[in-house]
Design an enzyme around this catalytic site. Structure first.
Site, PDB file in Angstrom:
ATOM      1  CG  LEU A  43      -2.187  -0.755   1.256  1.00  0.00           C
ATOM      2  CD1 LEU A  43      -2.839  -0.646   2.638  1.00  0.00           C
ATOM      3  CD2 LEU A  43      -3.145  -0.268   0.193  1.00  0.00           C
ATOM      4  CG  ASP A  44       1.079   3.792  -3.326  1.00  0.00           C
ATOM      5  OD1 ASP A  44       2.170   3.248  -3.605  1.00  0.00           O
ATOM      6  OD2 ASP A  44       0.136   3.872  -4.123  1.00  0.00           O
ATOM      7  CD1 TRP A  45       3.912   7.833   0.000  1.00  0.00           C
ATOM      8  CD2 TRP A  45       3.226   8.973   1.786  1.00  0.00           C
ATOM      9  NE1 TRP A  45       3.677   9.128  -0.409  1.00  0.00           N
ATOM     10  CE2 TRP A  45       3.253   9.857   0.681  1.00  0.00           C
ATOM     11  CE3 TRP A  45       2.826   9.476   3.028  1.00  0.00           C
ATOM     12  CZ2 TRP A  45       2.891  11.190   0.780  1.00  0.00           C
ATOM     13  CZ3 TRP A  45       2.463  10.814   3.121  1.00  0.00           C
ATOM     14  CH2 TRP A  45       2.501  11.651   2.011  1.00  0.00           C
TER      15      TRP A  45
END
Length: 201
Positions: A43-45
């Site tokens: 998951l992206d930051w």
């Protein structure tokens, strides 16, 4: 070595890795003290929600490989209220860069997706999203069978409704439910059985 299967509710601003590349970065190490487990996908930051971690290499490969097409469901807060045409385009596939997305399941929530205690953690994000008084927001539920880089954000932008907040609520049969941000738990035997029985494309 015993296999471990963990689901984690990743908060906003946390990198989906254990290695800290900069003192400014918050990583999984701040939350999960279990050796030798690694995220399945990422998951992206700036995204939130369900992250699956395991030391089972076979399961990692099967869940991460595009040809198996496991469903991933996201709740997506977007700027403005998508019309029927935008929903149809998201469902049938849109062009993002040089790629056309696979068909997806997309529905517009009539109100904020809060159903009793099943998602009691759903409140304002920290830090809050960018609100503009003159522009409404809406929530979509999007179920994909692929995971290109920042795909959901690129899809909603392509149809004119930028993503403001992105939460993954399920991977295959595994549901986030009432797991609060920053918390993790082991998969139950039933969840693991269902995950191993997930159909292949």
């Amino acid at each position: 070595m015993t296999n471990r299967y963990i689901i984690f509710h990743k908060p906003y601003g946390v990198l989906s890795q254990f290695t800290q590349e900069s003192p400014k970065h918050i990583t999984l190490k701040e939350y999960i003290d279990v050796p030798n487990v690694y995220p399945v996908g990422r998951l992206d930051w700036d995204s939130e929600g369900l992250l699956l971690l395991t030391n089972d290499g076979k399961l990692q490969h099967r869940l991460a490989h595009p040809r198996f097409g496991h469903q991933r469901t996201y709740w997506v807060q977007v700027e403005r209220i998508p019309d029927v045409d935008a929903i149809n385009r998201l469902q049938t596939g849109v062009e993002i860069q040089d790629y056309r997305t696979r068909p997806a399941q997309v529905r517009l929530f009539l109100e904020e997706p809060f159903v009793g205690d099943s998602c009691s953690w759903l409140g304002d994000r920290i830090p809050p999203i960018r609100y503009r008084k003159s522009i409404p927001t809406a929530w979509l539920e999007m179920t994909l069978t692929e995971g290109k880089n920042r795909q959901v954000r690129r899809m909603t932008a392509a149809v004119g409704f930028p993503t403001l907040r992105l939460i993954r609520v399920s991977i295959a049969h595994i549901q986030l439910h009432d797991l609060a941000p920053g918390q993790w738990r082991e998969l139950t035997p039933l969840e693991l059985t269902k995950l191993n029985q997930s159909p292949e494309n």
